[in-house]
Design an enzyme around this catalytic site. Structure first.
Site, PDB file in Angstrom:
ATOM      1  N   ASP A 146      73.320  48.827 -22.853  1.00  0.00           N
ATOM      2  CA  ASP A 146      73.709  49.676 -22.018  1.00  0.00           C
ATOM      3  C   ASP A 146      73.252  51.030 -22.428  1.00  0.00           C
ATOM      4  OD1 ASP A 146      75.674  47.902 -20.888  1.00  0.00           O
ATOM      5  OD2 ASP A 146      77.144  48.460 -22.439  1.00  0.00           O
ATOM      6  N   ASP A 164      78.938  51.784 -19.326  1.00  0.00           N
ATOM      7  CA  ASP A 164      80.017  50.774 -19.419  1.00  0.00           C
ATOM      8  C   ASP A 164      81.106  51.442 -20.192  1.00  0.00           C
ATOM      9  OD1 ASP A 164      78.481  49.108 -17.638  1.00  0.00           O
ATOM     10  OD2 ASP A 164      78.491  47.615 -18.993  1.00  0.00           O
ATOM     11  N   ASP A 201      71.244  45.788 -19.497  1.00  0.00           N
ATOM     12  CA  ASP A 201      72.803  45.673 -19.146  1.00  0.00           C
ATOM     13  C   ASP A 201      73.098  46.645 -18.379  1.00  0.00           C
ATOM     14  OD1 ASP A 201      75.228  44.711 -19.579  1.00  0.00           O
ATOM     15  OD2 ASP A 201      75.338  44.580 -21.508  1.00  0.00           O
ATOM     16  N   ARG A 240      78.024  47.917  -8.819  1.00  0.00           N
ATOM     17  CA  ARG A 240      78.935  48.635  -9.694  1.00  0.00           C
ATOM     18  C   ARG A 240      78.722  50.116  -9.782  1.00  0.00           C
ATOM     19  NH1 ARG A 240      77.871  44.488 -14.999  1.00  0.00           N
ATOM     20  NH2 ARG A 240      78.616  42.492 -13.791  1.00  0.00           N
TER      21      ARG A 240
END
Ligand SMILES: *[C@@H]1O[C@H](CO)[C@@H](O)[C@H](O)[C@H]1NC(C)=O
Ligand SMILES: *[C@@H]1O[C@H](CO)[C@@H](O)[C@H](O)[C@H]1NC(C)=O
Length: 315
Positions: free
Chosen positions: A127, A160, A156, A213
């Site tokens: 991330d 997050d 990734d 997302r």
């Protein structure tokens, strides 16, 4: 009109037309969203300022719990490292030259962290920013991106927030050119840890050229307002009992701006879905648990967010 009044009005006009926003300060604290609760998010305010220019200097400066402001003065390239930020830190980019390439800023098992005014690009297999088991995090004026020239899992996520991360606010940021952008709650099987946590606000962010997302949200509670989405296929996904309040966001060119998976919920008002449809299940979060003074009209969101998001500050 008396002379006195004329003098006052002659003075008033130029003054009001030259009012500008207060310049950003290294000691700024979170002023909107969930990061203002639970004691607030002040980062390194009150501590000393340390300038860093290399990955080794950055890694050393962000360690420990002592309050400090870590000012990154230029671009840094890594190779997949996790730079773990301690409690009571403000990690700030000096200006738009600060692009961090291919390493992760990790906010884990700590409290009270600010990440501000820096770009993070192309973190292979990781991330850009990972928030886990952490409380009170303010992410402001960041620019997070990769590309979509590789397969979905080459990079990734960009941002997050998992393992019961809590009291997080994300403002004035750009999240773009990426497959799977921002995940809140990483697994359908993690309800025991996450339920009652994962309280996150997204305000005035610019999301563009993203597959999905924007964010994807499990179990927690989210307030998503004043965001502008351009070319974001699957936008806000509410899942697994998440309760979201989705207000005054604008979408352009989205297939699924707001939708549910596995009994996730949302209250939506004031949004412009750009001709697409909100298909989320109706939720119960009708008001945020803090005062909101900066809700923009949907018609004003695009111009405001495009103009002032990303790495636009300098220190
Ligand atoms: C820093 O953080 C810790 C843990 O959150 C806290 O207990 C401590 O009081 C803080 N210290 C300073 C100097 O702010
Ligand atoms: C969105 O897609 C359109 C059509 O491909 C493109 O012209 C536009 O530049 C894209 N927007 C952004 C912000 O890249």
């Amino acid at each position: 009109m008396s002379l006195g009044l004329m003098a006052v009005s002659a003075l008033a006009a130029p003054l009001s037309s030259t009012i500008v926003k207060r310049a950003a300060s290294l000691e700024d604290v979170a002023t909107t969203g969930y990061a203002t609760l639970n004691g607030g998010t002040t980062g390194g305010k009150g501590g000393s300022t340390v300038n860093v220019a290399t990955l080794a200097e950055l890694t050393a400066a962000v360690k420990g719990d002592t309050a400090s402001i870590v000012l990154i003065t230029g671009p840094i390239t890594g190779s997949g490292e996790n730079v773990k930020i301690g409690s009571n830190k403000s990690v700030i980019g000096k200006d738009k030259s600060v692009v961090l390439t291919d390493f992760t800023l990790t906010v884990k098992d700590v409290k009270n962290v600010i990440i501000r005014n820096l770009a993070i690009a192309k973190v292979v297999g990781g991330d850009a920013i990972a928030v886990q088991v952490a409380q009170n995090v303010w992410i402001d004026h960041v620019d997070l991106s990769s590309d979509r020239d590789h397969d979905k899992d080459y990079y990734d996520g960009l941002l997050d927030i998992t393992h019961a991360g809590d009291f997080v606010t994300v403002t004035n940021s750009r999240l773009h050119d990426h497959w799977k952008c921002s995940l809140v709650g990483h697994s359908d099987n993690n309800g025991e840890e996450d339920t009652g946590h994962l309280r996150v606000t997204y305000n005035k962010n610019y999301w563009y050229n993203i597959n999905s997302r924007g964010p994807s949200f499990r179990f927690g509670t989210g307030h998503i307002y004043n965001n502008y989405y351009e070319n974001v296929s699957d936008g806000i996904n509410t899942r697994d009992d998440a309760q979201l309040l989705v207000q005054n966001n604008v979408w352009s060119g989205s297939k699924k701006p707001l939708y549910s998976t596995d009994e996730g919920y949302a209250v939506a008002n004031g949004n412009d879905f750009g001709g697409a449809e909100n298909t989320a299940l109706a939720g119960t979060l009708t008001a945020a648990p803090y005062t909101v003074t900066d809700l923009l009209a949907a018609s004003a969101v695009k111009a405001a967010v495009v103009a002032d998001s990303g790495v636009t500050l300098s220190f």
